[in-house]
Design an enzyme around this catalytic site. Sequence first.
Site, PDB file in Angstrom:
ATOM      1  N   CYS A 102     -16.232 -25.822  39.798  1.00 48.24           N
ATOM      2  CA  CYS A 102     -15.918 -25.412  40.947  1.00 48.24           C
ATOM      3  C   CYS A 102     -16.946 -25.572  41.999  1.00 48.24           C
ATOM      4  O   CYS A 102     -16.678 -25.690  43.216  1.00 48.24           O
ATOM      5  CB  CYS A 102     -15.367 -23.828  41.416  1.00 48.24           C
ATOM      6  SG  CYS A 102     -14.361 -23.355  39.792  1.00 48.24           S
ATOM      7  N   HIS A 112     -15.420 -21.122  48.041  1.00 47.00           N
ATOM      8  CA  HIS A 112     -14.617 -21.555  47.066  1.00 47.00           C
ATOM      9  C   HIS A 112     -13.600 -20.782  46.963  1.00 47.00           C
ATOM     10  O   HIS A 112     -13.665 -19.436  47.107  1.00 47.00           O
ATOM     11  CB  HIS A 112     -15.267 -21.626  45.545  1.00 47.00           C
ATOM     12  CG  HIS A 112     -14.668 -21.688  44.582  1.00 47.00           C
ATOM     13  ND1 HIS A 112     -13.502 -22.817  44.399  1.00 47.00           N
ATOM     14  CD2 HIS A 112     -14.327 -21.084  43.330  1.00 47.00           C
ATOM     15  CE1 HIS A 112     -13.022 -22.806  43.332  1.00 47.00           C
ATOM     16  NE2 HIS A 112     -13.389 -21.730  42.818  1.00 47.00           N
ATOM     17  N   ASN A 170      -6.477 -22.158  43.364  1.00 45.43           N
ATOM     18  CA  ASN A 170      -7.799 -22.585  43.021  1.00 45.43           C
ATOM     19  C   ASN A 170      -7.761 -23.740  42.395  1.00 45.43           C
ATOM     20  O   ASN A 170      -7.286 -24.384  41.298  1.00 45.43           O
ATOM     21  CB  ASN A 170      -8.477 -21.419  41.741  1.00 45.43           C
ATOM     22  CG  ASN A 170      -9.722 -21.932  41.220  1.00 45.43           C
ATOM     23  OD1 ASN A 170     -10.178 -22.957  41.833  1.00 45.43           O
ATOM     24  ND2 ASN A 170     -10.507 -21.086  40.658  1.00 45.43           N
TER      25      ASN A 170
HETATM   26  O1  UT7 Z   1     -13.086 -20.998  39.924  1.00 49.75           O
HETATM   27  C1  UT7 Z   1     -13.952 -20.573  38.918  1.00 49.75           C
HETATM   28  C2  UT7 Z   1     -14.303 -18.793  38.983  1.00 49.75           C
HETATM   29  N1  UT7 Z   1     -13.119 -18.320  38.878  1.00 49.75           N
HETATM   30  C3  UT7 Z   1     -13.025 -16.963  39.356  1.00 49.75           C
HETATM   31  O2  UT7 Z   1     -14.054 -16.409  39.870  1.00 49.75           O
HETATM   32  C4  UT7 Z   1     -11.772 -16.283  38.725  1.00 49.75           C
HETATM   33  C5  UT7 Z   1     -12.304 -14.630  38.697  1.00 49.75           C
HETATM   34  N2  UT7 Z   1     -11.569 -13.751  38.313  1.00 49.75           N
HETATM   35  C6  UT7 Z   1     -10.156 -13.565  38.756  1.00 49.75           C
HETATM   36  O3  UT7 Z   1      -9.976 -13.821  39.912  1.00 49.75           O
HETATM   37  C7  UT7 Z   1      -9.509 -12.138  38.184  1.00 49.75           C
HETATM   38  O4  UT7 Z   1     -10.337 -11.702  37.225  1.00 49.75           O
HETATM   39  C8  UT7 Z   1      -8.029 -12.569  37.635  1.00 49.75           C
HETATM   40  C9  UT7 Z   1      -7.331 -12.802  38.811  1.00 49.75           C
HETATM   41  C10 UT7 Z   1      -8.177 -13.700  36.671  1.00 49.75           C
HETATM   42  C11 UT7 Z   1      -7.492 -11.416  36.983  1.00 49.75           C
HETATM   43  O5  UT7 Z   1      -7.379 -10.240  37.832  1.00 49.75           O
HETATM   44  P1  UT7 Z   1      -8.007  -8.976  37.250  1.00 49.75           P
HETATM   45  O6  UT7 Z   1      -7.905  -7.876  38.341  1.00 49.75           O
HETATM   46  O7  UT7 Z   1      -9.443  -9.249  36.885  1.00 49.75           O
HETATM   47  O8  UT7 Z   1      -7.070  -8.725  35.998  1.00 49.75           O
HETATM   48  P2  UT7 Z   1      -7.379  -8.236  34.436  1.00 49.75           P
HETATM   49  O9  UT7 Z   1      -7.939  -9.683  33.975  1.00 49.75           O
HETATM   50  O10 UT7 Z   1      -8.456  -7.300  34.404  1.00 49.75           O
HETATM   51  O11 UT7 Z   1      -6.128  -7.634  34.021  1.00 49.75           O
HETATM   52  C12 UT7 Z   1      -5.464  -6.473  34.522  1.00 49.75           C
HETATM   53  C13 UT7 Z   1      -4.155  -6.566  33.578  1.00 49.75           C
HETATM   54  C14 UT7 Z   1      -4.231  -6.565  32.289  1.00 49.75           C
HETATM   55  O12 UT7 Z   1      -3.223  -5.807  31.570  1.00 49.75           O
HETATM   56  P3  UT7 Z   1      -3.923  -4.298  30.870  1.00 49.75           P
HETATM   57  O13 UT7 Z   1      -4.558  -5.057  29.698  1.00 49.75           O
HETATM   58  O14 UT7 Z   1      -4.365  -3.710  32.055  1.00 49.75           O
HETATM   59  O15 UT7 Z   1      -2.544  -3.774  30.317  1.00 49.75           O
HETATM   60  C15 UT7 Z   1      -3.759  -8.108  32.063  1.00 49.75           C
HETATM   61  O16 UT7 Z   1      -2.913  -8.329  30.881  1.00 49.75           O
HETATM   62  O17 UT7 Z   1      -3.425  -7.379  34.403  1.00 49.75           O
HETATM   63  C16 UT7 Z   1      -2.627  -8.096  33.354  1.00 49.75           C
HETATM   64  N3  UT7 Z   1      -2.391  -9.535  33.783  1.00 49.75           N
HETATM   65  C17 UT7 Z   1      -1.317  -9.903  34.403  1.00 49.75           C
HETATM   66  N4  UT7 Z   1      -0.167  -8.941  34.431  1.00 49.75           N
HETATM   67  C18 UT7 Z   1       0.881  -9.771  35.279  1.00 49.75           C
HETATM   68  C19 UT7 Z   1      -3.102 -10.697  33.782  1.00 49.75           C
HETATM   69  N5  UT7 Z   1      -2.543 -11.536  34.215  1.00 49.75           N
HETATM   70  C20 UT7 Z   1      -1.578 -11.057  34.821  1.00 49.75           C
HETATM   71  C21 UT7 Z   1      -0.336 -11.870  35.377  1.00 49.75           C
HETATM   72  N6  UT7 Z   1       0.911 -11.011  35.536  1.00 49.75           N
HETATM   73  N7  UT7 Z   1      -0.218 -13.209  35.557  1.00 49.75           N
END
Ligand code: UT7
Length: 336
Positions: A122, A262, A292
Amino acid sequence: MSPMPAKQPVKNVQIVGTGSYVPERVLTNADLEKIVDTTDEWIVTRTGIHERRISSPEQASSDLAEMASRRALEDAGIDPLELDAIIVATVTPDHFFPNASCLLQYKLGANNALAFDVSAACSGFLYALHVGRCIIMAQEMKTVLVIGVESLSKITDYTDRTTCILFGDGAGAAVLRPGPPETGILGTILGADGSFGPLIQQIAGGSRVPWSQEALDNRLQYLKMRGNEVFKIGVRAMENACRQVLDKTGLTTKDVDILIPHQANIRIIEALAKRLEIAHHKVIINIDHYGNTSAASVAIGLDEGRRSGKIKSGDTVLTVAFGGGVTWASSVIRWA
Ligand code: UT7
């Protein structure tokens, strides 16, 4: 034999034209609800994304790059034959080799340009922008085309809800030329920390895990990301990079007219702007409709910001990115 005329010192490097392109096909959150266990509400509140653009099966990164490049060249009023170098930033090239830059050089008929790719995920566009600037400052070249492009949909696992909701395809391009010292790219900070490599990666297809049926069965051809960990490191790294580049150029966050971050997550963008105390109306945001787009995101933001009139002559534009590697980059541009 008469001596060679002395080269004129280059004072600075300007962006003299920009262009961007996104594929026509729109993939909405409602579409994704039908493919994986997710909801529009989760995607919008956790990421800010409503829809993203997806390239057709026939389109590869050099095709998207060609469209953006033609628009940038037209904007600059420059013929492809005037290009001395083409630098494509991408982690989704058409092939490992020939590189995407050579494919683009051929498509554009830019027969006088050398061509190479930069791989910094990125942060790639800002890495390439800096390399292009350095080549011109070293008086080696006069006209350089820099592109950030990705076809992330081609390496996205549409059975993995944690990644497939995030990514989109697109390209942005900028044409660089020498210019006066007060405007143009005033300074850049680049950085990397390879110890965090496993946080975002495409495991198979290289020399570590070559293509095999076993690799495909384990879905190792697809992008994998430990999003939560990337989130925390990303906000910090981007804030530090912004503060460092402002220090380097003798500016403060109060001097910033436009921030182009970004576009990985609206929560990251908002946290960054808050930490830097940059007002929301100064921030260019396109994640809601493009998702993204990795190396393309800052480049698209720059082009759309300029064409919409949000970026005006004399504006101080702070750009910043963070991505796989991990890598980070930030540049200050004073718009001519
Ligand atoms: O471009 C390169 C750099 N990339 C980034 O900077 C990305 C940075 N990361 C992010 O933007 C976020 O971490 C994400 C958007 C990828 C994820 O968001 P989050 O708030 O960090 O969620 P999480 O990974 O902590 O997951 C929370 C919950 C989980 O369920 P449990 O374990 O709490 O029951 C996931 O399984 O949300 C669940 N989950 C979803 N639920 C519905 C993960 N993806 C989804 C989904 N729909 N698509």
